[in-house]
Design an enzyme around this catalytic site. Structure first.
Site, PDB file in Angstrom:
ATOM      1  N   GLU A  36     -14.197 -11.990  -4.575  1.00 46.68           N
ATOM      2  CA  GLU A  36     -14.240 -12.373  -2.935  1.00 46.68           C
ATOM      3  C   GLU A  36     -15.594 -12.233  -1.485  1.00 46.68           C
ATOM      4  OE1 GLU A  36     -10.823  -9.931  -1.508  1.00 46.68           O
ATOM      5  OE2 GLU A  36      -9.600  -9.757  -3.252  1.00 46.68           O
ATOM      6  N   CYS A  50     -19.650 -11.407   4.046  1.00 45.89           N
ATOM      7  CA  CYS A  50     -19.229 -10.293   3.939  1.00 45.89           C
ATOM      8  C   CYS A  50     -19.346 -10.108   1.892  1.00 45.89           C
ATOM      9  CB  CYS A  50     -18.373  -9.486   4.285  1.00 45.89           C
ATOM     10  SG  CYS A  50     -17.461  -8.399   3.252  1.00 45.89           S
ATOM     11  N   CYS A  75     -14.869  -2.117  -9.567  1.00 50.03           N
ATOM     12  CA  CYS A  75     -15.573  -1.028  -8.802  1.00 50.03           C
ATOM     13  C   CYS A  75     -15.000   0.432  -9.277  1.00 50.03           C
ATOM     14  CB  CYS A  75     -15.318  -0.872  -7.846  1.00 50.03           C
ATOM     15  SG  CYS A  75     -16.376   0.614  -7.053  1.00 50.03           S
ATOM     16  N   CYS A  99     -11.909   4.480  -4.862  1.00 43.75           N
ATOM     17  CA  CYS A  99     -11.556   5.227  -3.249  1.00 43.75           C
ATOM     18  C   CYS A  99      -9.737   5.445  -2.913  1.00 43.75           C
ATOM     19  CB  CYS A  99     -11.944   4.569  -2.316  1.00 43.75           C
ATOM     20  SG  CYS A  99     -13.682   4.855  -2.087  1.00 43.75           S
ATOM     21  N   CYS A 124      -8.811   1.622  -1.220  1.00 47.56           N
ATOM     22  CA  CYS A 124      -9.270   0.638  -1.564  1.00 47.56           C
ATOM     23  C   CYS A 124      -9.205  -0.024  -2.734  1.00 47.56           C
ATOM     24  CB  CYS A 124     -10.287   1.015  -1.853  1.00 47.56           C
ATOM     25  SG  CYS A 124     -11.991  -0.901  -2.323  1.00 47.56           S
ATOM     26  N   GLY A 148     -17.048  -3.908  -5.307  1.00 47.75           N
ATOM     27  CA  GLY A 148     -17.937  -3.430  -5.798  1.00 47.75           C
ATOM     28  C   GLY A 148     -19.267  -1.718  -4.965  1.00 47.75           C
ATOM     29  N   SER A 166     -23.344  -1.061   1.968  1.00 47.21           N
ATOM     30  CA  SER A 166     -22.696   0.060   2.338  1.00 47.21           C
ATOM     31  C   SER A 166     -22.665   0.204   1.053  1.00 47.21           C
ATOM     32  CB  SER A 166     -21.142  -0.832   3.408  1.00 47.21           C
ATOM     33  OG  SER A 166     -20.354   0.206   3.303  1.00 47.21           O
ATOM     34  N   SER A 218     -19.579   4.974   3.498  1.00 48.24           N
ATOM     35  CA  SER A 218     -18.792   5.115   4.295  1.00 48.24           C
ATOM     36  C   SER A 218     -18.233   6.584   3.756  1.00 48.24           C
ATOM     37  CB  SER A 218     -18.173   4.165   2.571  1.00 48.24           C
ATOM     38  OG  SER A 218     -17.618   2.881   2.941  1.00 48.24           O
ATOM     39  N   LEU A 219     -18.496   6.970   5.056  1.00 47.11           N
ATOM     40  CA  LEU A 219     -17.487   8.404   5.143  1.00 47.11           C
ATOM     41  C   LEU A 219     -16.316   9.208   5.140  1.00 47.11           C
ATOM     42  CD1 LEU A 219     -19.214  10.526   5.473  1.00 47.11           C
ATOM     43  CD2 LEU A 219     -18.881  10.992   7.527  1.00 47.11           C
ATOM     44  N   HIS A 220     -15.382   8.785   5.448  1.00 46.70           N
ATOM     45  CA  HIS A 220     -13.458   8.561   5.790  1.00 46.70           C
ATOM     46  C   HIS A 220     -13.542   9.947   5.977  1.00 46.70           C
ATOM     47  CE1 HIS A 220     -14.174   4.589   4.765  1.00 46.70           C
ATOM     48  NE2 HIS A 220     -14.133   4.633   3.478  1.00 46.70           N
ATOM     49  N   CYS A 268     -10.640  -5.599   1.423  1.00 52.36           N
ATOM     50  CA  CYS A 268     -10.678  -5.622   0.705  1.00 52.36           C
ATOM     51  C   CYS A 268     -10.530  -5.254  -0.218  1.00 52.36           C
ATOM     52  CB  CYS A 268     -11.597  -3.436   0.604  1.00 52.36           C
ATOM     53  SG  CYS A 268     -12.922  -3.700   0.368  1.00 52.36           S
TER      54      CYS A 268
HETATM   55  N1  SAH Z   1     -18.821   0.270  -1.991  1.00 47.12           N
HETATM   56  C1  SAH Z   1     -19.168   0.207  -0.663  1.00 47.12           C
HETATM   57  C2  SAH Z   1     -18.542  -0.801  -0.644  1.00 47.12           C
HETATM   58  C3  SAH Z   1     -17.433  -1.678   0.085  1.00 47.12           C
HETATM   59  S1  SAH Z   1     -15.982  -0.867   0.610  1.00 47.12           S
HETATM   60  C4  SAH Z   1     -18.083   1.165  -0.267  1.00 47.12           C
HETATM   61  O1  SAH Z   1     -17.921   2.109  -0.251  1.00 47.12           O
HETATM   62  O2  SAH Z   1     -19.007   1.167   1.437  1.00 47.12           O
HETATM   63  C5  SAH Z   1     -16.558  -1.562   3.333  1.00 47.12           C
HETATM   64  C6  SAH Z   1     -15.826  -0.629   2.920  1.00 47.12           C
HETATM   65  O3  SAH Z   1     -14.361  -1.008   3.617  1.00 47.12           O
HETATM   66  C7  SAH Z   1     -16.144   0.887   2.892  1.00 47.12           C
HETATM   67  O4  SAH Z   1     -16.061   1.649   3.901  1.00 47.12           O
HETATM   68  C8  SAH Z   1     -14.278   1.268   2.221  1.00 47.12           C
HETATM   69  O5  SAH Z   1     -13.898   2.368   1.885  1.00 47.12           O
HETATM   70  C9  SAH Z   1     -14.347   0.420   3.907  1.00 47.12           C
HETATM   71  N2  SAH Z   1     -12.336  -0.178   3.041  1.00 47.12           N
HETATM   72  C10 SAH Z   1     -11.564  -0.437   1.925  1.00 47.12           C
HETATM   73  N3  SAH Z   1     -10.320  -0.179   1.685  1.00 47.12           N
HETATM   74  C11 SAH Z   1      -9.698  -0.464   2.816  1.00 47.12           C
HETATM   75  C12 SAH Z   1      -8.598  -0.344   3.241  1.00 47.12           C
HETATM   76  N4  SAH Z   1      -7.513  -0.713   2.744  1.00 47.12           N
HETATM   77  N5  SAH Z   1      -8.625  -0.048   4.811  1.00 47.12           N
HETATM   78  C13 SAH Z   1     -10.066  -0.326   5.571  1.00 47.12           C
HETATM   79  N6  SAH Z   1     -10.823   0.281   4.952  1.00 47.12           N
HETATM   80  C14 SAH Z   1     -11.048  -0.112   3.470  1.00 47.12           C
END
Ligand code: SAH
Length: 348
Positions: free
Chosen positions: A93, A108, A115, A119, A122, A162, A194, A217-219, A336
């Site tokens: 995508e 993007c 991947c 996570c 995701c 990815g 990222s 990506s910290l979260h 994503c």
């Molecule tokens: N693998 C890389 C880049 C891809 S994801 C990374 O993890 O940074 C890009 C961003 O979208 C990341 O911050 C990811 O955590 C976030 N993301 C993925 N799924 C999501 C969702 N369902 N809602 C909000 N953010 C999401």
């Protein structure tokens, strides 16, 4: 399936070597580059100022048809999501994010099919990783968007499907092609990688000597919460990640953007906002708060507006440069990996 390598995967110097090896003057490489990136052509036949034998030679060795557009969701002028089929029938995508007031278009792009990091929230990694994309397939996504828009995109973010640092060398090659002055000439500062927190990748990226941007990506503000939603935290725990980020900032003088997806009752409390402030106090940085885009595979929900505002204000008050982003893709099922995930589920 066309087995030839994608033409978008070549640096100008590689194209020069190809020309020389085939008895063609080196300046032809620049002409080819101009057709590819200046005039956005989609076939070798359109490269009118090249001799016919060179055009034929190029089509014998390289291909244009590697990304087949299967689906576009969203309206032109707004956030749009493209689903592409690759030459081996895998799907990826790409998202177009226009900012008409600023006159910019951000693309993007995906860096892998699937991947490995899984996570919880995701959709991209629910079925693991299938393969890395080549540099050509990454640059190709930007070019397809350029053709869709009729103009060159100005910003590129590696935030599609990815983990870019799990496909390090091809991602760096794609960056060099996108950044090349003879090509699209997208400024390094307009290119963002990222990562979910791949520490060796951050360390290597710090040594590249490019002015490219980094998002992490910290979260979560603590290791325990982070491990609940990001298995990568078991490999590179939060304190190691933060040390790598501090070293990166020191080495490059560049400001990292931390992505923080807000999930109801998991990482959205005021106490957690304060913990985040403490965690990030040691070096200058930015924070991007992203409301969770609900995905089928994850039970978490998006917090209400007020909770998100409170979290946002706590960071602002602590003088951390913060944005609260709308994840515009969510109503398109476009967050994503969701288009791909839906297609796979339809098939299997
Ligand atoms: N693998 C890389 C880049 C891809 S994801 C990374 O993890 O940074 C890009 C961003 O979208 C990341 O911050 C990811 O955590 C976030 N993301 C993925 N799924 C999501 C969702 N369902 N809602 C909000 N953010 C999401």
């Amino acid at each position: 399936m066309n087995p030839n390598p994608f033409i978008y995967g070549l640096l100008p110097e590689e194209l020069e070597v190809f020309c020389k090896e085939h008895g063609q003057p080196a300046f032809r490489a620049k002409q080819v580059y101009d057709w590819l990136y200046g005039k956005l052509v989609s076939s070798f036949d359109e490269m009118k100022n090249l001799p016919a034998d060179l055009r034929e030679l190029l089509s014998e060795h390289f291909s244009f048809q590697t990304l087949e557009k299967l689906e576009v969701s969203g309206e032109p002028g707004e956030t749009q999501k493209l689903l592409f089929k690759l030459s081996d029938s895998e799907m990826i995508e790409t998202v177009i994010i226009p900012a008409p007031r600023r006159g910019t278009n951000t693309v993007c792009i995906s860096s892998q099919v699937g991947c490995v990091f899984g996570c919880a929230f995701c959709a991209s990694g629910q079925k693991g990783v299938i393969r890395n994309l080549t540099a050509g397939e990454m640059v190709g996504q930007v070019m397809e968007v350029g053709r869709e828009l009729g103009e060159r995109p100005n910003n590129v973010v590696f935030m599609g499907i990815g983990e870019p640092f799990d496909n390090y060398s091809e991602v760096m090659k794609a960056i060099r092609i996108l950044n090349h002055p003879d090509g699209l000439n997208i400024g390094a500062r307009k290119i963002t990688v990222s990562t979910c927190g791949v520490v060796p990748g951050i360390e290597r990226y710090a040594e590249e000597g490019l002015q490219v941007e980094l998002s992490v990506s910290l979260h979560a503000p603590d290791s325990e919460t982070r491990s609940q939603i990001m298995p990568v935290n078991e490999t590179w725990p939060l304190d190691e990640l933060m040390d790598a980020c501090a070293a990166y900032t020191e080495k490059t003088n560049r400001i990292i953007t931390f992505e923080y997806t807000l999930i109801k009752d998991l990482n959205d409390s005021l106490g957690q906002a304060h913990e985040l402030v403490k965690l990030l106090r040691r070096f200058p940085c930015r924070v991007n708060l992203i409301p969770l885009s609900p995905v089928e595979e994850f039970e978490g929900e998006r917090p209400d507006r007020e909770t998100m505002q409170t979290f946002f204000q706590a960071l602002e008050k602590a003088h951390i440069n913060t944005t609260l982003r709308d994840s515009k893709g969510s109503n398109l099922k476009a967050a994503c990996g969701q288009l791909r995930s839906r297609r796979i589920n339809e098939v299997f």
